[in-house]
Structure formats: structure tokens, C-alpha cells
Scaffold this motif. Structure first.
Motif, PDB file in Angstrom:
ATOM      1  N   LYS A   2      45.083  29.788  35.589  1.00 37.99           N
ATOM      2  CA  LYS A   2      45.308  30.055  37.005  1.00 37.99           C
ATOM      3  C   LYS A   2      43.981  30.186  37.722  1.00 37.99           C
ATOM      4  CE  LYS A   2      49.772  32.301  36.427  1.00 37.99           C
ATOM      5  NZ  LYS A   2      50.555  33.543  36.573  1.00 37.99           N
ATOM      6  N   SER A  32      34.957  33.443  49.932  1.00 30.81           N
ATOM      7  CA  SER A  32      35.227  34.828  50.313  1.00 30.81           C
ATOM      8  C   SER A  32      36.493  35.298  49.609  1.00 30.81           C
ATOM      9  CB  SER A  32      35.369  34.949  51.838  1.00 30.81           C
ATOM     10  OG  SER A  32      36.396  34.097  52.305  1.00 30.81           O
ATOM     11  N   PHE A  34      39.686  38.570  49.352  1.00 33.37           N
ATOM     12  CA  PHE A  34      40.442  39.590  50.047  1.00 33.37           C
ATOM     13  C   PHE A  34      41.269  40.365  49.031  1.00 33.37           C
ATOM     14  CE2 PHE A  34      39.510  37.692  54.136  1.00 33.37           C
ATOM     15  CZ  PHE A  34      39.349  36.361  53.833  1.00 33.37           C
ATOM     16  N   TYR A  36      44.791  42.511  49.119  1.00 33.12           N
ATOM     17  CA  TYR A  36      45.966  42.903  49.871  1.00 33.12           C
ATOM     18  C   TYR A  36      46.741  43.937  49.062  1.00 33.12           C
ATOM     19  CZ  TYR A  36      45.674  39.083  53.311  1.00 33.12           C
ATOM     20  OH  TYR A  36      45.291  38.231  54.325  1.00 33.12           O
ATOM     21  N   GLN A  38      50.657  45.337  48.477  1.00 33.90           N
ATOM     22  CA  GLN A  38      52.048  44.977  48.749  1.00 33.90           C
ATOM     23  C   GLN A  38      52.959  46.035  48.144  1.00 33.90           C
ATOM     24  OE1 GLN A  38      53.457  41.138  47.238  1.00 33.90           O
ATOM     25  NE2 GLN A  38      54.958  41.019  48.882  1.00 33.90           N
ATOM     26  N   GLU A  43      55.957  43.100  52.959  1.00 35.24           N
ATOM     27  CA  GLU A  43      54.954  42.053  53.081  1.00 35.24           C
ATOM     28  C   GLU A  43      53.590  42.513  52.593  1.00 35.24           C
ATOM     29  OE1 GLU A  43      56.180  43.838  55.504  1.00 35.24           O
ATOM     30  OE2 GLU A  43      54.787  44.088  57.178  1.00 35.24           O
ATOM     31  N   PRO A  44      52.724  41.594  52.184  1.00 40.38           N
ATOM     32  CA  PRO A  44      51.345  41.967  51.852  1.00 40.38           C
ATOM     33  C   PRO A  44      50.608  42.459  53.097  1.00 40.38           C
ATOM     34  CG  PRO A  44      51.876  39.773  51.029  1.00 40.38           C
ATOM     35  CD  PRO A  44      52.978  40.154  51.956  1.00 40.38           C
ATOM     36  N   LEU A  46      46.690  43.511  54.489  1.00 38.62           N
ATOM     37  CA  LEU A  46      45.266  43.371  54.191  1.00 38.62           C
ATOM     38  C   LEU A  46      44.629  44.740  53.985  1.00 38.62           C
ATOM     39  CD1 LEU A  46      42.857  41.436  53.936  1.00 38.62           C
ATOM     40  CD2 LEU A  46      42.506  41.733  56.395  1.00 38.62           C
ATOM     41  N   LEU A  87      47.049  42.595  45.462  1.00 37.97           N
ATOM     42  CA  LEU A  87      46.877  41.152  45.336  1.00 37.97           C
ATOM     43  C   LEU A  87      45.428  40.774  45.590  1.00 37.97           C
ATOM     44  CD1 LEU A  87      49.947  39.938  47.471  1.00 37.97           C
ATOM     45  CD2 LEU A  87      49.882  40.505  45.039  1.00 37.97           C
ATOM     46  N   TYR A  91      39.272  32.592  48.951  1.00 39.34           N
ATOM     47  CA  TYR A  91      39.283  31.556  49.985  1.00 39.34           C
ATOM     48  C   TYR A  91      38.299  30.455  49.630  1.00 39.34           C
ATOM     49  CZ  TYR A  91      38.384  28.944  54.183  1.00 39.34           C
ATOM     50  OH  TYR A  91      38.231  27.896  55.068  1.00 39.34           O
ATOM     51  N   LYS A  97      41.631  26.901  51.648  1.00 37.28           N
ATOM     52  CA  LYS A  97      42.887  27.624  51.663  1.00 37.28           C
ATOM     53  C   LYS A  97      42.742  28.908  50.884  1.00 37.28           C
ATOM     54  CE  LYS A  97      44.688  25.265  47.545  1.00 37.28           C
ATOM     55  NZ  LYS A  97      44.767  26.446  46.682  1.00 37.28           N
ATOM     56  N   LEU A  98      43.729  29.772  51.066  1.00 30.19           N
ATOM     57  CA  LEU A  98      43.784  31.010  50.303  1.00 30.19           C
ATOM     58  C   LEU A  98      44.538  30.756  49.007  1.00 30.19           C
ATOM     59  CD1 LEU A  98      44.695  33.714  53.002  1.00 30.19           C
ATOM     60  CD2 LEU A  98      42.437  33.031  52.175  1.00 30.19           C
ATOM     61  N   PHE A 100      46.204  32.980  45.938  1.00 26.67           N
ATOM     62  CA  PHE A 100      46.629  34.343  45.644  1.00 26.67           C
ATOM     63  C   PHE A 100      46.790  34.546  44.147  1.00 26.67           C
ATOM     64  CE2 PHE A 100      47.883  36.206  49.746  1.00 26.67           C
ATOM     65  CZ  PHE A 100      47.765  35.095  50.558  1.00 26.67           C
ATOM     66  N   GLY A 101      46.346  35.713  43.668  1.00 23.87           N
ATOM     67  CA  GLY A 101      46.716  36.134  42.331  1.00 23.87           C
ATOM     68  C   GLY A 101      48.135  36.684  42.348  1.00 23.87           C
ATOM     69  N   THR A 102      48.659  36.954  41.165  1.00 23.86           N
ATOM     70  CA  THR A 102      50.040  37.438  41.064  1.00 23.86           C
ATOM     71  C   THR A 102      50.141  38.948  41.216  1.00 23.86           C
ATOM     72  OG1 THR A 102      49.798  37.453  38.678  1.00 23.86           O
ATOM     73  CG2 THR A 102      50.851  35.522  39.647  1.00 23.86           C
TER      74      THR A 102
END
Lengths: 110, 115
Positions: A2, A32, A34, A36, A38, A43-44, A46, A87, A91, A97-98, A100-102
């Protein structure tokens, strides 16, 4: 493999403890990062952005290690309300695009 | 609060039926996104929009279409729903119009079940 990998946990820690999560990324061109937060069935939201070596916001510290391609999140003085899934997001690295990890689940207990 | 709402919040539908999910924002953000979230996967981008009538595909766009006829609304359509599209769908907006400082903010999500 992944692109963004996180230990799913759960991390069970007592209130007041310090806990750290690591997140590894495979694309060295990622620009970069981030974190998050959740909550279950929400919703996630920031938590923190990391554009250089790290960032700090109150009890939360994020550190970026580009040589080893990981980013960590440190939570000091854990509160019950910190219980959530965290999360890790990268980027860039092509496609702008972003990715995301799981997520890593944290449970803070009395 | 980024002023994002999604409708419906929950939907159960049958295989083969069309479904449209709506994302509405109140703050005139140019960039809007649709993601799906499934166990074992991070959020995955379905489609995004960079302005009225300007849309592009994400990594999991097969079986989905989008439209944006007004700045405030971004619609996601499943033309013929399949059970593999059972998921939680999140809409997002970004404040920085893309780029490395692209902080995205999410709506409350729509839970879709396709039987």
C-alpha cells in the motif's frame, strides 16, 4: 504494497498516557502529509497538516522523516475523548492527489 | 464547519436501480470531491470537480458519473447500482484549490446499501 501504511491497532492506553503512531509511505515524491481523526460512523476531521519536518498543536505533535519515509503522530496526556481512528494521508507523488491510509484505532481507557 | 451537507444520509436500494447522491456546500469552494470508504481500504477518490461543469475521474470511477451545474452542488450518480457499490460515500471540499497545502474537509457521509 500500500502507498500509505498504518498499524490498524487498536492501541489501548490509559488516560494520561503518551501514545505514538507511525505511518509509512512508499512514494518518495509525496510533498505533504495530513493527520485526520475519524470517530465511529462519522466523517474524517482534519487534525494536523505537515508541510516540512513537523508540526505541533497542543498535545499533538507530528514528525516527518523523509529519509525513512515515515510520519508519526504523538499524543501526550491522552484523554478519553481522544479515542478514535487516526488516518494518515499523503499528498502528491504523481497525480496530485491525496492517498489515505486505512487508519489506526486508539482506545483511551480509565 | 465547512458548511457541507449530504443527502440522503442513508439509503437502501436494489441492484440495477439508479441512485443519485447530493453534496451541497454553502461557501463557494471551487474544488469538490467524492470518496468512498470501505473496510480494509483508505478513502478512495471517485471523481472530483474543479469548477462548474469541470470534472475529472479519480482512482475508482468505474460505474459512477458526476455532474456539477452549480458551484454549490456536486452530484454523484450510480447509473445501475451493484452490491460492490455498498459503501460509505463522503463528499469533500478543499480550501486551497489543489496543491500540497490542499486541506480537505468532509461532509457527514452517506451510507449506501445495495441489496
Amino acid at each position: 504494497r500500500k502507498e500509505v501504511e498504518q498499524d490498524p491497532g487498536p492501541f489501548n492506553v490509559p488516560e494520561g498516557a503518551t501514545v505514538a503512531f507511525n505511518c509509512t509511505y512508499s512514494n518518495s515524491a509525496s510533498q505533504s502529509f495530513f493527520w485526520y481523526r475519524q470517530d465511529c460512523r462519522k466523517e474524517p476531521k482534519l487534525l494536523m497538516s505537515v508541510y516540512s519536518s513537523g508540526n505541533e498543536d497542543g498535545r499533538f505533535t507530528a514528525q516527518l522523516n523523509r529519509a525513512s519515509q515515515y510520519i508519526s503522530l504523538l499524543i501526550r496526556d491522552s484523554k478519553l475523548s481522544d479515542s478514535a481512528t487516526y488516518l494518515c494521508v499523503a499528498y502528491g507523488g504523481g497525480g496530485n492527489k491525496l492517498t489515505f491510509g486505512t487508519g489506526t484505532q486508539l482506545k483511551v481507557e480509565l | 464547519d465547512a458548511g457541507i451537507t449530504q443527502s440522503p444520509r442513508h439509503k437502501v436500494t436494489e441492484t440495477g436501480t439508479p441512485v443519485t447522491l447530493r453534496c451541497h456546500q454553502t461557501e463557494n469552494h471551487r474544488y469538490m470531491y467524492w470518496y468512498r470508504q470501505d473496510p480494509g481500504h483508505g478513502l478512495r477518490l471517485i471523481h472530483y470537480s474543479y469548477g462548474v461543469k469541470d470534472t475529472d475521474k479519480g482512482e475508482v470511477s468505474d460505474g459512477y458519473s458526476v455532474s456539477r451545474s452549480k458551484t454549490e452542488d456536486f452530484l454523484l450518480t450510480l447509473e445501475s447500482a451493484t452490491s460492490s457499490q455498498t459503501s460509505v460515500y463522503f463528499c469533500a471540499i478543499s480550501l486551497m484549490a489543489g496543491g500540497p497545502k490542499d486541506e480537505q474537509f468532509f461532509g457527514p457521509g452517506t451510507r449506501l446499501t445495495v441489496l
